[in-house]
Design a protein around this motif. Structure first.
Motif, mmCIF file in Angstrom:
data_model
loop_
_atom_site.group_PDB
_atom_site.id
_atom_site.type_symbol
_atom_site.label_atom_id
_atom_site.label_comp_id
_atom_site.label_asym_id
_atom_site.label_seq_id
_atom_site.Cartn_x
_atom_site.Cartn_y
_atom_site.Cartn_z
ATOM 1 N N GLU B 11 26.125 -21.673 16.028
ATOM 2 C CA GLU B 11 27.335 -21.476 16.814
ATOM 3 C C GLU B 11 28.535 -21.382 15.880
ATOM 4 O O GLU B 11 28.735 -22.228 15.023
ATOM 5 C CB GLU B 11 27.541 -22.630 17.809
ATOM 6 C CG GLU B 11 28.771 -22.398 18.664
ATOM 7 C CD GLU B 11 29.037 -23.496 19.683
ATOM 8 O OE1 GLU B 11 28.141 -24.335 19.896
ATOM 9 O OE2 GLU B 11 30.143 -23.502 20.241
ATOM 10 N N ILE B 13 32.784 -20.565 15.860
ATOM 11 C CA ILE B 13 34.005 -20.308 16.630
ATOM 12 C C ILE B 13 35.139 -19.941 15.667
ATOM 13 O O ILE B 13 35.106 -20.253 14.480
ATOM 14 C CB ILE B 13 34.442 -21.541 17.463
ATOM 15 C CG1 ILE B 13 34.644 -22.750 16.541
ATOM 16 C CG2 ILE B 13 33.423 -21.851 18.558
ATOM 17 C CD1 ILE B 13 35.429 -23.853 17.175
ATOM 18 N N HIS B 22 34.832 -17.761 21.001
ATOM 19 C CA HIS B 22 33.417 -18.108 20.866
ATOM 20 C C HIS B 22 32.663 -16.896 20.343
ATOM 21 O O HIS B 22 32.200 -16.067 21.114
ATOM 22 C CB HIS B 22 32.859 -18.567 22.215
ATOM 23 C CG HIS B 22 33.542 -19.792 22.712
ATOM 24 N ND1 HIS B 22 33.158 -21.056 22.326
ATOM 25 C CD2 HIS B 22 34.620 -19.960 23.517
ATOM 26 C CE1 HIS B 22 33.953 -21.951 22.891
ATOM 27 N NE2 HIS B 22 34.850 -21.303 23.614
ATOM 28 N N ASN B 25 27.204 -17.820 19.827
ATOM 29 C CA ASN B 25 26.914 -18.925 20.742
ATOM 30 C C ASN B 25 25.429 -19.251 20.793
ATOM 31 O O ASN B 25 24.714 -18.764 21.640
ATOM 32 C CB ASN B 25 27.387 -18.570 22.150
ATOM 33 C CG ASN B 25 28.831 -18.113 22.159
ATOM 34 O OD1 ASN B 25 29.714 -18.830 21.706
ATOM 35 N ND2 ASN B 25 29.065 -16.903 22.622
ATOM 36 N N GLY B 230 27.978 -12.610 21.551
ATOM 37 C CA GLY B 230 27.644 -13.761 20.720
ATOM 38 C C GLY B 230 26.319 -14.419 21.022
ATOM 39 O O GLY B 230 25.992 -15.443 20.440
ATOM 40 N N SER B 231 25.532 -13.839 21.931
ATOM 41 C CA SER B 231 24.208 -14.393 22.206
ATOM 42 C C SER B 231 23.168 -13.288 22.108
ATOM 43 O O SER B 231 23.435 -12.146 22.479
ATOM 44 C CB SER B 231 24.140 -14.971 23.620
ATOM 45 O OG SER B 231 25.077 -15.985 23.784
ATOM 46 N N LYS B 301 23.526 -20.192 32.348
ATOM 47 C CA LYS B 301 23.199 -19.245 31.280
ATOM 48 C C LYS B 301 21.685 -19.186 31.091
ATOM 49 O O LYS B 301 21.055 -20.217 30.874
ATOM 50 C CB LYS B 301 23.871 -19.688 29.982
ATOM 51 C CG LYS B 301 23.745 -18.662 28.889
ATOM 52 C CD LYS B 301 24.539 -19.043 27.641
ATOM 53 C CE LYS B 301 24.132 -18.121 26.508
ATOM 54 N NZ LYS B 301 24.868 -18.357 25.276
#
Lengths: 319, 328
Positions: B11, B13, B22, B25, B230-231, B301
């Motif tokens: 992660e 940031i 973000h 993530n 970000g995922s 999520k």
């Protein structure tokens, strides 16, 4: 051609540079019909943007002639140029630098309307601008926004609205989707096509992306170092690719088909300099088929209806 | 299975003017020895941030690696002291940056720039180093006589070759290539991709190739991870992703590409915009743009789940590998 909108004859645009003369556009001829999309493709530095800019008088041509509706517009005075601008517009590549950062987007669209003198009150101008922004799909709440508050796709929509403002007959789209992500790019391409169906203007679509140009064009010109090397209706060009450069360009696109890796034609070296080019085929230095004969000047010749190629060796090379 | 590089639950940031971006993530990914992982996603998806986190070259502040592990051969890079990282960078792991025009020092000859990397990581005397640097130039197809020239004397494609030569100079075990061909024309791109593939084969380098171009991925990668906001939303072998794209975002990416083989059909763009990374949706980040989104997607999520061996997808509504053929 009765339906002809733009005709370009032996157009040349040279730039003087310390090392000599840059032949950016060198003897280019073609026509664009009303409501047609002509795709111009080539790699960086081939002169495709210069060609578009020269036609709409952002640059003065060095030699050759430009016709709009059969009227010679190669040389125009200030008043004539202003009238021309209403008919010929451009959408630039970079929607970040082609909008005035200090102008609200509504005012960006209003500017050409104001210039035209066709509208007499603020309310009329605002109404027309609103209509345009609705046309390109800009939300009402964004109309007071500044360009930096918008993402690339929306900015490009504003640029399109500005170009459309005075109902032009011809728009040069200079890499309008190159700076956008694919998911956004698709939406802008769809918009351009819908607008053309609705309003009937012709596009000259300049790009380096063959899949985009294939998607959007009726006819395609392939440029290499300031010259057209191949020109044909889109279907014909992809079905019967003739010029070695076009073939190489096509084969270089990384295909998303993982089961049929394309046979890549490897080109030697890189694009040579457009400064003081030698006579003869400009692609010869990189061409896998080049021979002695290629040192002679090449002519664009019609090999089948509407399909022009500038290569003396196509009969030996085949498709 | 020998996973050479393993990123676990990373992660990252950025703190900007009091707001938190973000960027990455909870990303996990693996690269096997000698394999190439393609990391594909749009602008702002966090692709470059992941690469920079692996090398630990993110500027801190504003960037901060909040949690996660980056295991290279079992060793966590995030726990290494900076002095050891200096040895890793350019030695074990090297990076090819997107823009060759800015990745080179304009005031230093290209040969000396390669020499610099070489002498930092080896005990070469100048003479051996220079000879080695010249050889590296030859490897990437530039005559060694051009050792003494400056970057401005090279074209874009040639500069990218120099950047590649620098990256490969110390035989890195892992190569991070961040959009290595995006700034180049297609014919030059083809040359550079060929070169990268050849060198990868020759030196058995593992690689993460970052790009937004699905065509480039198709031609170079064994494995693919699709990243959104970000995922990672889907990952698997190249065949999994191109023959059986499953996540609605992956499918959307394929459908919005103008197709070279099909005739003039209308493009299907993905509706809406990527989410604001300072204000990510609570549930699935793609839910606001997804045609299949349900109440659950907006609330929670989704985790990555395995659809078939090695093919993972993070979506509540997709439990079978997709059937859409690549690009159709």
């Amino acid at each position: 051609m009765a339906n002809e909108l733009i005709r370009v004859e032996h157009l040349k645009k040279y730039f003087k540079v310390p090392a000599g003369t840059n032949h950016a556009v060198d003897d280019v001829s073609f026509t664009i019909a009303r409501g047609e999309t002509l795709g111009v493709v080539g790699e960086s530095g081939c002169g495709k943007s210069t060609l578009g800019r020269t036609i709409i008088h952002l640059l003065e041509s060095t030699d050759g002639k430009i016709f709009l509706n059969d009227k010679d517009i190669t040389h125009v005075n200030k008043a004539e140029l202003k009238a021309l601008r209403e008919k010929m517009q451009i959408v630039f590549q970079d929607p970040y630098s082609s909008l005035n950062p200090r102008l609200r987007i509504e005012n960006t669209v209003i500017e050409p309307l104001k210039m035209s003198g066709r509208f007499h009150s603020k309310a009329e101008l605002k109404a027309e601008a609103n209509k345009l922004m609705e046309l390109v799909g800009i939300d009402e709440r964004l109309r007071e926004a500044y360009p930096h508050e918008l993402d690339g796709g929306r900015r490009q929509r504003v640029c399109i609205a500005r170009a459309l403002a005075l109902n032009p007959e011809f728009i040069v789209c200079d890499e309008p989707v190159s700076a956008l992500d694919v998911s956004i790019q698709a939406a802008v391409l769809n918009l351009l096509q819908e607008l053309q169906q609705k309003m009937g203007m012709a596009y000259m679509f300049v790009t380096h992306d063959l899949s985009v140009v294939k998607h959007i064009s009726d006819n395609i010109c392939v440029m290499y170092l300031g010259q057209l090397v191949e020109k044909a209706p889109t279907k014909e060009l992809f079905a019967h690719t003739l010029h070695p450069y076009t073939k190489a360009l096509l084969s270089a696109i990384p295909s998303t088909d993982i089961h049929h890796p394309m046979q890549r034609i490897r080109l030697k070296g890189e694009i040579t300099s457009p400064i003081n080019p030698k006579p003869g085929c400009r692609f010869a230095a990189r061409c896998p088929y080049a021979t002695e004969a290629c040192q002679q000047p090449q002519k664009l010749e019609e090999v089948s209806a509407g399909h022009f190629v500038s290569c003396c060796r196509i009969h030996e090379i085949g498709e | 299975m020998s996973d050479f590089l393993k990123v676990k639950d990373l992660e990252v940031i950025y703190t900007q003017a009091g707001r938190t971006v973000h960027a990455v993530n909870g990303v996990s990914l693996e690269v096997r020895k000698g394999h190439t992982l393609g990391l594909v996603g749009e602008t702002g998806a966090g692709k470059t941030t992941i690469a920079k986190a692996i090398l630990r070259i993110l500027p801190d502040p504003p960037a901060k690696i909040k949690r996660g592990e980056i295991l290279l051969d079992g060793e966590d890079l995030l726990k290494k002291p900076e002095s050891e990282m200096l040895q890793v960078r350019g030695g074990k792991i090297a990076m090819i940056f997107q823009d060759p025009m800015t990745a080179l020092n304009p005031l230093m000859t290209v040969g000396d720039q390669i020499l610099e990397v070489l002498t930092l990581h080896n005990d070469y005397d100048i003479k051996t180093g220079m000879k080695k640097a010249g050889e590296m130039l030859e490897t990437v197809g530039i005559p060694a006589e051009r050792y003494g020239e400056y970057p401005h004397q090279f074209s874009g494609g040639m500069k990218q070759r120099v950047v590649i030569a620098m990256a490969l100079a110390c035989n890195p075990e892992l190569l991070l290539a961040d959009e290595p061909t995006t700034a180049l024309d297609v014919t030059i791109q083809a040359q550079v991709l060929d070169l990268i593939n050849e060198l990868k084969e020759k030196f058995q380098t593992s690689m993460i190739l970052i790009t937004h171009d699905l065509g480039v991925i198709a031609q170079t990668c064994e494995n693919v991870a699709v990243i959104y906001a970000g995922s990672i939303v889907e990952s698997g072998t190249r065949e999994d992703i191109f023959d059986h794209p499953t996540h609605p975002y992956t499918i959307g990416l394929f459908e919005s590409l103008p197709n070279m083989t099909a005739e003039g059909e209308k493009l299907k763009p993905i509706a809406g915009m990527p989410p604001d990374p300072t204000d990510l949706p609570e549930g699935c980040a793609f839910a606001p743009r997804c045609p299949y989104a349900t109440e659950e997607c907006r609330r929670r999520k989704p985790e990555m789940k395995e659809l078939s061996p090695g093919h993972l997808c993070a979506c509540f509504n997709r439990n079978e590998p997709g059937t859409l053929k690549g690009g159709a």
